[in-house]
Design an enzyme around this catalytic site. Structure first.
Site, PDB file in Angstrom:
ATOM      1  N   ASP A 221     -28.075 -72.284  13.680  1.00 42.47           N
ATOM      2  CA  ASP A 221     -27.869 -71.275  14.725  1.00 42.47           C
ATOM      3  C   ASP A 221     -26.442 -71.418  15.261  1.00 42.47           C
ATOM      4  O   ASP A 221     -25.792 -72.448  15.063  1.00 42.47           O
ATOM      5  CB  ASP A 221     -28.903 -71.456  15.854  1.00 42.47           C
ATOM      6  N   ASP A 222     -25.973 -70.355  15.911  1.00 41.12           N
ATOM      7  CA  ASP A 222     -24.617 -70.421  16.468  1.00 41.12           C
ATOM      8  C   ASP A 222     -24.553 -71.323  17.689  1.00 41.12           C
ATOM      9  O   ASP A 222     -23.553 -71.993  17.932  1.00 41.12           O
ATOM     10  CB  ASP A 222     -24.092 -69.010  16.806  1.00 41.12           C
TER      11      ASP A 222
ATOM     12  N   ASP B 102     -28.450 -73.141  24.016  1.00 42.67           N
ATOM     13  CA  ASP B 102     -28.044 -72.942  25.414  1.00 42.67           C
ATOM     14  C   ASP B 102     -29.051 -73.638  26.328  1.00 42.67           C
ATOM     15  O   ASP B 102     -28.923 -74.825  26.638  1.00 42.67           O
ATOM     16  CB  ASP B 102     -27.948 -71.433  25.673  1.00 42.67           C
TER      17      ASP B 102
HETATM   18  O1  LIG Z   1     -31.004 -72.093  23.927  1.00 42.60           O
HETATM   19  P1  LIG Z   1     -31.376 -70.694  24.301  1.00 42.60           P
HETATM   20  O2  LIG Z   1     -31.267 -70.440  25.781  1.00 42.60           O
HETATM   21  O3  LIG Z   1     -32.705 -70.279  23.768  1.00 42.60           O
HETATM   22  O4  LIG Z   1     -30.257 -69.734  23.698  1.00 42.60           O
HETATM   23  C1  LIG Z   1     -29.791 -69.862  22.369  1.00 42.60           C
HETATM   24  C2  LIG Z   1     -30.125 -68.627  21.575  1.00 42.60           C
HETATM   25  O5  LIG Z   1     -29.529 -67.493  22.232  1.00 42.60           O
HETATM   26  C3  LIG Z   1     -28.762 -66.772  21.281  1.00 42.60           C
HETATM   27  O6  LIG Z   1     -29.548 -65.806  20.674  1.00 42.60           O
HETATM   28  P2  LIG Z   1     -29.937 -64.440  21.415  1.00 42.60           P
HETATM   29  O7  LIG Z   1     -31.279 -64.603  22.082  1.00 42.60           O
HETATM   30  O8  LIG Z   1     -28.800 -64.025  22.283  1.00 42.60           O
HETATM   31  O9  LIG Z   1     -30.147 -63.438  20.236  1.00 42.60           O
HETATM   32  P3  LIG Z   1     -29.118 -62.911  19.130  1.00 42.60           P
HETATM   33  O10 LIG Z   1     -28.574 -64.137  18.424  1.00 42.60           O
HETATM   34  O11 LIG Z   1     -29.956 -62.068  18.265  1.00 42.60           O
HETATM   35  O12 LIG Z   1     -28.042 -62.134  19.832  1.00 42.60           O
HETATM   36  C4  LIG Z   1     -28.335 -67.802  20.255  1.00 42.60           C
HETATM   37  O13 LIG Z   1     -28.031 -67.213  19.007  1.00 42.60           O
HETATM   38  C5  LIG Z   1     -29.517 -68.737  20.185  1.00 42.60           C
HETATM   39  O14 LIG Z   1     -30.457 -68.354  19.208  1.00 42.60           O
END
Ligand SMILES: O=P(O)(O)OC[C@H]1O[C@H](OP(=O)(O)OP(=O)(O)O)[C@H](O)[C@@H]1O
Length: 164
Positions: free
Chosen positions: A98-99, A102
């Site tokens: 994953d990128d 958070d």
């Molecule tokens: O640790 P967390 O608080 O769960 O956040 C991390 C997640 O949030 C982002 O995805 P997002 O939900 O923004 O979806 P996307 O990648 O499809 O834009 C990111 O790519 C992770 O998967």
């Protein structure tokens, strides 16, 4: 409890590429290396996963499709996540990419679902960091990471003109 976002951290394509390559070097030292395949976490993990696949010569790439419902508070994310599962059993031998981690809500869900997988993110914030095995850079919890696919180039007025 998550902090509000007070600062931006802008990541260019070049920086993302460099940081993801650095992640790959770390992954080659992992006990589970070489990995059987990658599970990219949509959508943010898709581009890092492509870079990892190229560097580590991995052809088997699955996805786990995961998203939070609109308007959900960070602390409720874990309960609100919608998941489409990959066909990877318990994930043993697989690399989750994953990128970003958070709050850790996504990572927690993925860990439950794929306890055998190795989990790597390019970036991490302190709340989520303990939930992933590898990451390259940590930023403060109140930082919003601006990824290159969310940005576009724009003209920037000289400072003297902005003061007029
Ligand atoms: O640790 P967390 O608080 O769960 O956040 C991390 C997640 O949030 C982002 O995805 P997002 O939900 O923004 O979806 P996307 O990648 O499809 O834009 C990111 O790519 C992770 O998967």
């Amino acid at each position: 409890m998550s902090a509000a976002y007070n600062q931006d951290f802008f990541v260019s394509w070049e920086e993302l590429h460099r940081d993801t390559r650095q992640l790959c070097a770390m992954l080659m030292e992992d006990a589970s290396y070489p990995f059987k395949g990658i599970i990219a976490v949509t959508r943010g993990g898709l581009i890092p996963a492509a870079i990892v696949a190229r560097e580590l010569d991995i052809r088997l790439i699955d996805t786990v499709c995961i998203a939070s419902y609109e308007g959900t508070e960070a602390q409720e994310r874990s309960e609100s996540l919608r998941v489409i599962k990959p066909a990877a059993g318990d994930g043993t031998g697989m690399l989750l990419v994953d990128d970003l981690v958070d709050t850790g809500a996504t990572a927690r869900k993925l860990r439950e679902m794929l306890p055998g997988a190795t989990f790597a993110t390019v970036y991490a914030k302190p709340e989520g960091r303990p939930l992933v095995d590898h990451c390259v850079r940590t930023v403060t919890q109140d930082t919003w990471i601006r990824f290159p696919w969310d940005m576009e180039l724009n003209f920037s007025a000289p400072l003297v003109e902005r003061k007029k």
